[in-house]
Design a protein around this motif. Structure first.
Motif: not given
Length: 199
Positions: A1-2, A30-41, A77-81, A190-197
């Motif tokens: 997960m990202y 816990t095994g997540w792929t993570t990234e930090l991006v800069q928007v401020g400034g 692309k992210a699972d969590a923002i 995660t197994p149910h994301i495609g089911d979200y209404p």
């Protein structure tokens, strides 16, 4: 997960970034792929309500002269923002507000593209006003059909000067717990994301 963390503070290495990194560190463990991006400034502009995103439906903003579309592609692309902001006059930073305006609108225009994603707000504050910042970020998540995890308190850390937030042990502990909650929620849905209404 990202997991994608977005720093809305113009101060690289400042308190907002330190709080975000504390959350990401927990997720990395816990095994997540993570990234930090800069928007401020980065002088990202606000939405001009041209509504081209509703015409084009290409998961992009029609204004392409700033870094919005690059950041938005990562958000898709992210699972969590995780959106982080300092507290400026009891509000989010201008650059993060611009991202919220455009990301929320472009996602809405493209079949509610954020539906089912995890959203978390992180706030750095000197003394007061953080709850409004927290609410502002969470309002976009809620209107975007995202899922907001709880934690031990509102996700805020206290400090003024560069790095002072590391002295707020309760705030740092909250960030670590937030990371745990994001991980737990991510694994549960995660197994149910495609089911979200969507309609």
């Amino acid at each position: 997960m990202y997991a994608l963390a977005v720093n809305g503070s113009p101060r690289k290495g400042g308190n907002t970034e330190l709080l975000l990194r504390e959350v990401l560190k927990e997720l990395q463990g816990t095994g997540w792929t993570t990234e930090l991006v800069q928007v401020g400034g980065t002088a990202i502009r606000g939405c001009i309500a041209c509504q081209k995103c509703f015409e084009n439906k290409d998961n992009e903003c029609a204004f392409k002269k700033d870094k919005f579309n690059d950041v938005f592609a990562k958000m898709l692309k992210a699972d969590a923002i995780i959106l982080g902001s300092p507290t400026y006059f009891a509000a989010v930073s201008a650059d993060l507000k611009a991202l919220i305006e455009r990301a929320g609108y472009v996602a809405y225009a493209n079949d509610h593209a954020f539906s089912g994603k995890i959203g978390a707000a992180v706030v750095a504050v000197r003394r007061g006003g953080a709850t409004h910042v927290y609410d502002t970020i969470n309002h976009m998540f809620q209107m975007s059909r995202m899922i907001i995890p709880g934690s031990t308190y509102w996700n805020m850390g206290f400090g003024l000067g560069m790095g002072e937030v590391v002295q707020d042990e309760e705030g740092l502990a909250n960030m670590r717990h937030l990371g745990k909650c994001i991980d737990w929620l991510g694994r549960a849905i995660t197994p149910h994301i495609g089911d979200y209404p969507r309609s």
